[in-house]
Design an enzyme around this catalytic site. Sequence first.
Site, PDB file in Angstrom:
ATOM      1  CE1 TYR A 124      -3.519  -2.627   0.685  1.00 48.14           C
ATOM      2  CE2 TYR A 124      -4.636  -0.570   1.202  1.00 48.14           C
ATOM      3  CZ  TYR A 124      -4.696  -1.907   0.886  1.00 48.14           C
ATOM      4  OH  TYR A 124      -5.905  -2.524   0.794  1.00 48.14           O
ATOM      5  CE  LYS A 148       1.667 -17.773  -2.307  1.00 45.60           C
ATOM      6  NZ  LYS A 148       0.759 -18.946  -2.389  1.00 45.60           N
ATOM      7  CG  ASP A 199      -2.168 -20.204  -0.878  1.00 46.61           C
ATOM      8  OD1 ASP A 199      -1.623 -20.175   0.242  1.00 46.61           O
ATOM      9  OD2 ASP A 199      -1.680 -20.820  -1.855  1.00 46.61           O
ATOM     10  CG  ASP A 208      -8.051  -4.680   1.821  1.00 50.03           C
ATOM     11  OD1 ASP A 208      -8.977  -4.193   2.491  1.00 50.03           O
ATOM     12  OD2 ASP A 208      -8.014  -4.656   0.574  1.00 50.03           O
ATOM     13  CG  ASP A 250     -13.804  -6.853   2.284  1.00 52.76           C
ATOM     14  OD1 ASP A 250     -13.528  -6.036   3.194  1.00 52.76           O
ATOM     15  OD2 ASP A 250     -14.398  -6.524   1.241  1.00 52.76           O
TER      16      ASP A 250
END
Length: 357
Positions: free
Chosen positions: A142, A190, A222, A246, A250
């Site tokens: 970001y 990751k 994942d 993020d 959600d």
Amino acid sequence: MKINLAVLPGDGIGPEIVEEALRVTEAVCTKFGHDLSYEHALVGAIAIDTVGSPYPDSTHELCMNSDAVLFGAIGSPKYDNNPSAKVRPEQGLLAMRKKLGLYANMRPVTTFPALIHKSPLRADLVKGSDFVCIRELTGGIYFGRPQGRSEDGNTAYDTCVYTREEIERIVRLAYKTAEQRRKKLTVVDKANVLCTSRLWRQIAQEIEKDYPEVETEYMFVDNAAMKLIQAPNQFDVIVTENMFGDILTDEASVITGSLGMLPSASMGIHTSVFEPIHGSYPQAAGKNIANPLATILSAALMFELAFNLTEEGKLIREAVDASMAAGIVTEDIAGNGKAYKTTEVGKWILDYINKKK
Ligand code: IPM
Ligand code: MN
């Protein structure tokens, strides 16, 4: 206690839901004898339209001088559908996070028995889920530089950067949070692909030794995305970098039935910010139909985390539970029952708090 708030309603449904949370905050302060003062300021698309900047200096100054910030939502279709817009409302949110040093975003996910039937997952999978996602909020892709386009416009790049210091402070916070809960921490990364993730994992492994009571689990993002819907009740505390957090939050938010229910706290170096995790829902703006509960619950988090006032937070939670049990809910969670207006839900909760001895 003296409580001095900055109120940043923002765009879309922001003003409507923040208004309800503010009334609730006022009622709780009156009940418990706190001396509340507050001031409104502009942020987001409305701030661009009014003063040309999504996070004006005057707003930042107000936040810096306040004890906590109550935030609504930002974002507008006017900008979403225009990828070449020079200034975007989201930049206001990012600037606020960076300038206030809000490196830790806490998103607690709890199930509401009255809502379980609204979950896209089977009730038996969701039942009992109670975890908190701790998302790093001021680093990673970001904010990493360079970021941009090549001269011919046909290549674009973002950079993911993390420093030891940034990782250490968030991982320690996650361990401290886990210590106070069920003592399980899932570090999501990751590390099989990304360098930054390997640094995260290395540092988490170092810090792990300082918290022997906490069980640590390392999980690729994942796999975590899958486990969140397969067995959400196996999680206690999740810590992860900005972008993974993020996306996962959600996903996590709908597990319990509605995005309209989940509050968040962003904390760090300066003033903390409390806001719903949902967006500005422009289609509903001005219609008095948005669910104010996530923002009202954010006010509860504010009492608990910014001021250490647990009884005050508890009363708000109790009032929210009671409103749901009584079926006084907005259309997103009403199902076949009557759908109440934003202001009606707020008023019911306010009355509950005022009447409570
Ligand atoms: C969030 C939002 C923001 C983010 C957007 C609006 C910039 O999605 O708070 O999760 O991506 O962090
Ligand atoms: Mn998001």
